[in-house]
Design an enzyme around this catalytic site. Sequence first.
Site, short mmCIF file in Angstrom:
data_model
loop_
_atom_site.label_atom_id
_atom_site.label_comp_id
_atom_site.label_asym_id
_atom_site.label_seq_id
_atom_site.Cartn_x
_atom_site.Cartn_y
_atom_site.Cartn_z
NE ARG A 78 -13.43 -12.90 -14.59
CZ ARG A 78 -13.32 -13.21 -16.20
NH1 ARG A 78 -13.98 -13.83 -17.21
NH2 ARG A 78 -13.03 -12.58 -17.12
CB THR B 72 -7.36 -1.77 3.67
OG1 THR B 72 -7.22 -2.31 1.74
CG2 THR B 72 -5.90 -2.59 3.58
CB SER C 31 -0.92 0.06 0.69
OG SER C 31 -1.78 1.16 1.13
CG ASP D 7 -13.31 2.86 0.11
OD1 ASP D 7 -12.39 2.51 -0.35
OD2 ASP D 7 -13.59 1.18 0.61
N GLY E 58 -7.78 5.24 -11.51
CA GLY E 58 -8.12 4.65 -9.58
C GLY E 58 -6.87 5.85 -9.06
CB SER F 253 -2.69 4.13 2.45
OG SER F 253 -3.61 3.74 2.03
CE1 TYR G 183 -1.68 2.84 -4.87
CE2 TYR G 183 -4.04 1.87 -4.49
CZ TYR G 183 -2.41 2.33 -4.41
OH TYR G 183 -2.03 1.86 -3.08
CB ALA H 166 -19.74 -8.79 -6.66
CB ALA I 127 -14.21 -1.65 -4.94
CE LYS J 37 -11.54 -1.65 2.22
NZ LYS J 37 -11.64 -0.66 0.92
#
Length: 272
Positions: free
Chosen positions: A150, A63, A18, A103, A234, A20, A213, A127, A130, A67
């Site tokens: 899918r 993350t 990450s 988000d 992203g 972040s 991203y 699904a 995000a 979450k």
Amino acid sequence: MTTTIRHYALFGNPVGHSLSPLMINAAFGAMGVRARYEPHCVENLELAVRMIREKPLDGVSVTLPVKGAVMAFLDEVDEDARAIGAVNTIKNEAGRLRGSNTDWTGLTAAMREHFSPEGKTIAVLGAGGAARAAVYGILREGGIPIVFNRSRDRAESLARWFGCDAQPLAKLGAVEAEALINATPVGMRPLADETPVDQRHLARFRWVMDTIYNPLETRLLREAKAAGCGVITGLGMFVRQGADQIRIWTGLEPPVELMTRVVKTTLMKDRG
């Protein structure tokens, strides 16, 4: 006289990849906030949440893959996060832990820089968390999301939760939509040569957005650009969700341009 240093953390597993910590520590430095933000790989979520109170930590980013699960350990979860079913931000308010989700605000802010979702049909791939944030944000902005995945069962489950439409991934080439949002991890490093969509279907969308991203330009976005689509990386979502976290924790305005520059420079360097 010494000023107390505030402590913040990133909870997830894995967290080593990450950006972040780099982004948020740079923001704190520019803001003159005496604070340190560090990654923490979560093996036991209950113990990790207990650490927020005991260390104590002033705030936490959350993350994958915790979450959703973290919500059960918090004192309060705001309406948006509860509707999405995921928390990515925790604020420690004198020992009381409050969960939020930035988000969806980060995604919609990044989208609005390019087009208004209001009244537009938008295809959402995925699904998971995000995708849930994307669908919620689109609905809040007055857009019309259609979920593609899918696994048809997972797509239909998400669509029922939000009261929107779901279609099998095979029908993506027949949808009439303004934009396509990839809310799956397909195309993320180290599997950057993968794409979730057959490039033949891309030209029907005016905009193609990726929630990934890293890499900065995914294969999906390269192929969308070649097909004549406008593309949204992203990066904007990532920076803006982090900026919203800083606002929640400190009540101060973060340096969004600096945060963008720090992350973009690092990604470009890695690419080189």
